[in-house]
Design a protein around this motif. Structure first.
Motif, PDB file in Angstrom:
ATOM      1  N   SER A  58     -12.887  -7.573  51.442  1.00  0.00           N
ATOM      2  CA  SER A  58     -11.747  -6.736  51.819  1.00  0.00           C
ATOM      3  C   SER A  58     -10.742  -7.555  52.609  1.00  0.00           C
ATOM      4  O   SER A  58     -11.104  -8.507  53.308  1.00  0.00           O
ATOM      5  CB  SER A  58     -12.204  -5.520  52.637  1.00  0.00           C
ATOM      6  OG  SER A  58     -12.840  -5.929  53.835  1.00  0.00           O
ATOM      7  N   ASP A  65      -6.264  -1.577  53.594  1.00  0.00           N
ATOM      8  CA  ASP A  65      -7.083  -2.493  52.823  1.00  0.00           C
ATOM      9  C   ASP A  65      -6.318  -2.850  51.555  1.00  0.00           C
ATOM     10  O   ASP A  65      -6.220  -2.054  50.620  1.00  0.00           O
ATOM     11  CB  ASP A  65      -8.435  -1.865  52.479  1.00  0.00           C
ATOM     12  CG  ASP A  65      -9.392  -2.861  51.825  1.00  0.00           C
ATOM     13  OD1 ASP A  65      -8.932  -3.929  51.386  1.00  0.00           O
ATOM     14  OD2 ASP A  65     -10.599  -2.556  51.759  1.00  0.00           O
ATOM     15  N   ARG A  68      -7.685  -2.462  47.864  1.00  0.00           N
ATOM     16  CA  ARG A  68      -7.883  -1.138  47.265  1.00  0.00           C
ATOM     17  C   ARG A  68      -6.590  -0.551  46.705  1.00  0.00           C
ATOM     18  O   ARG A  68      -6.597   0.576  46.209  1.00  0.00           O
ATOM     19  CB  ARG A  68      -8.477  -0.175  48.296  1.00  0.00           C
ATOM     20  CG  ARG A  68      -9.880  -0.570  48.755  1.00  0.00           C
ATOM     21  CD  ARG A  68     -10.430   0.427  49.763  1.00  0.00           C
ATOM     22  NE  ARG A  68     -11.783   0.104  50.163  1.00  0.00           N
ATOM     23  CZ  ARG A  68     -12.874   0.481  49.519  1.00  0.00           C
ATOM     24  NH1 ARG A  68     -12.773   1.226  48.437  1.00  0.00           N
ATOM     25  NH2 ARG A  68     -14.065   0.124  49.951  1.00  0.00           N
TER      26      ARG A  68
END
Length: 275
Positions: A58, A65, A68
């Motif tokens: 991540s 993040d 994502r």
């Protein structure tokens, strides 16, 4: 703040460019990223802004993040990341001012970007940044008429025009002479100090990294093998990063009477010198 947690990148060929990279960069800190060719430095920079997709891990910019995000959310997140390129990445047929204002493209509508219409605030900021980097008198000059050092200054102004929260810099001095290289590094460091910007600078020149960075991260074979202060970069550490070599000459060159902490190159120095 930027935070990486176990970031890895394996290419389709099976090559492991990054292996479990974890570190944090607080606001205002300039990190010099060093290592031999093929160590993963460029892959790391490009994983952070998602020009290269990380395989695992991540990457957090503040509370977001980045790994994502997709589509519009990713485009919006990239507005928060300023990028300065080795080869400048300017549109050569456009003027200096137009290139700097392109840093605002992510904030304007499609038709405004097509017509290159920007707000008075954007234009005012662009002029201020060109003054800062010593190119105010060149605002209407085409980019292809500039020297390499001038082009890199335009690239710095364009990145700052975004009002970024993070600065990523990929080999900013690779094609520049020693004096211009120092001026460019001084500009980047000064901007980070003034704006409390975290920055990661991928750089081959160890001496410049020591002089203008608050912290050094050394990569080898896609792994962090050193993370510490510039003055901790001893001969043994350099050998750990780059392999066996006689580093005596390099260490001797650093003791030529100039400070290695950037104190002799404070942002208060005339930044337009030697444009």
């Amino acid at each position: 703040m930027l935070k990486l947690e176990n970031v890895s990148k394996t290419y389709k060929t099976g090559d492991k460019a990054l292996q479990g990279i974890s570190f944090e960069v607080p606001a205002g800190q300039v990190v010099g990223l060093i290592g031999p060719s093929g160590a993963g430095k460029s892959s790391l920079i490009r994983c952070i802004n998602r020009l290269v997709e990380p395989t695992a891990g991540s990457i957090l910019l503040g509370d977001t993040d980045l790994t994502r995000l997709n589509g519009r959310n990713l485009r919006q997140a990239r507005r928060r990341i300023g990028m300065i390129f080795q080869e400048y990445a300017l549109v050569e047929r456009l003027t200096v001012m137009e290139n700097v204002l392109s840093g605002r493209l992510g904030y304007v509508s499609t038709w405004r970007s097509f017509l290159r219409r920007y707000s008075p605030e954007d234009v005012s900021q662009a002029f201020a940044l060109l003054e800062k980097v010593g190119l105010a008198d060149h605002y209407n000059k085409r980019a292809d008429a500039l020297s390499g050092g001038q082009r890199q200054r335009v690239g710095i102004a364009r990145a700052l025009e975004q009002n970024p929260e993070l600065l990523l810099v990929d080999e900013p001095t690779a094609s520049l002479d020693p004096k211009t290289s120092r001026q460019i590094m001084r500009l980047i460091r000064g901007a980070c100090q003034e704006r409390s910007l975290p920055a990661i600078i991928n750089i081959h020149d160890v001496m410049l990294a020591q002089q203008f960075s608050d912290r050094i991260i050394g990569l080898r074979n896609g792994e962090v093998v050193f993370d510490g202060a510039p003055d901790e970069l001893t001969n043994d550490v350099l050998t750990r990063i780059y392999g066996d070599e006689d580093w005596t000459q390099l260490r001797g060159e650093e003791s030529d009477g100039e400070s290695t902490d950037g104190s002799n190159d404070a942002p208060s120095v005339d930044l337009a010198e030697g444009v």
